[in-house]
Scaffold this active site. Sequence first.
Site, mmCIF file in Angstrom:
data_model
loop_
_atom_site.group_PDB
_atom_site.id
_atom_site.type_symbol
_atom_site.label_atom_id
_atom_site.label_comp_id
_atom_site.label_asym_id
_atom_site.label_seq_id
_atom_site.Cartn_x
_atom_site.Cartn_y
_atom_site.Cartn_z
ATOM 1 N N ASP A 129 0.859 -1.181 0.000
ATOM 2 C CA ASP A 129 0.000 0.000 0.000
ATOM 3 C C ASP A 129 0.897 1.234 0.000
ATOM 4 O O ASP A 129 1.992 1.207 0.567
ATOM 5 C CB ASP A 129 -0.908 0.017 1.229
ATOM 6 C CG ASP A 129 -2.018 -1.029 1.152
ATOM 7 O OD1 ASP A 129 -2.436 -1.375 0.036
ATOM 8 O OD2 ASP A 129 -2.465 -1.477 2.219
ATOM 9 N N ASP A 151 -6.979 -1.550 -4.587
ATOM 10 C CA ASP A 151 -8.022 -1.180 -3.624
ATOM 11 C C ASP A 151 -8.965 -0.145 -4.220
ATOM 12 O O ASP A 151 -10.188 -0.249 -4.101
ATOM 13 C CB ASP A 151 -7.404 -0.592 -2.346
ATOM 14 C CG ASP A 151 -6.513 -1.555 -1.600
ATOM 15 O OD1 ASP A 151 -6.720 -2.776 -1.708
ATOM 16 O OD2 ASP A 151 -5.598 -1.081 -0.898
#
Length: 176
Positions: A129, A151
């Site tokens: 991330d 995401d």
Amino acid sequence: MKILADRMKLLPFTLTLAIIIVDQAIKSWIVNKWPIEGTFIRDLFGNGFLQFYHVRNRAIAFSLGYNLPDSVRPVLFIILPIIVLCLLLWYYFSSAFFTGLQRWAIAGIVGGGMGNIIDRIFRTDGVVDYVSVRFYGIFGWDRWPTFNVADSSVVVCCIILLISIIFTSQKEAKNE
């Protein structure tokens, strides 16, 4: 006519492929260029609103399941999502129900889901991330949980799909 219908069902999966390629390319760049845990931060606007740094998520959205035993994680975070994506694809290909927009949204969901599954299988430290957005204290959070292209694709495409289904259902109800 069947060939055209099959082509219309397959065409949105170019988006799936594009999302996987872009997602994995950015993650690979982040992994190779930035150390883990945000020691190298890029602040895009200089005001802290949008920042980029390298973190790993060994759980799912919002770090749910972080404390689960290592023996349970593969089942919940790899096998179950693969089953869900397979069921979604089966329903997609066996149904004539979806509009063009809904097909593209499903393809985006599949691309994002596969992007994170690839990380869970091949990156032992967890899903990469790197996007952090200031959230201004909403829900008690200073920043939204760090996320990635996969995401974003899942969330945006789910919203598009839900809105499209709602409006399609309302339109059909008016026509009855």
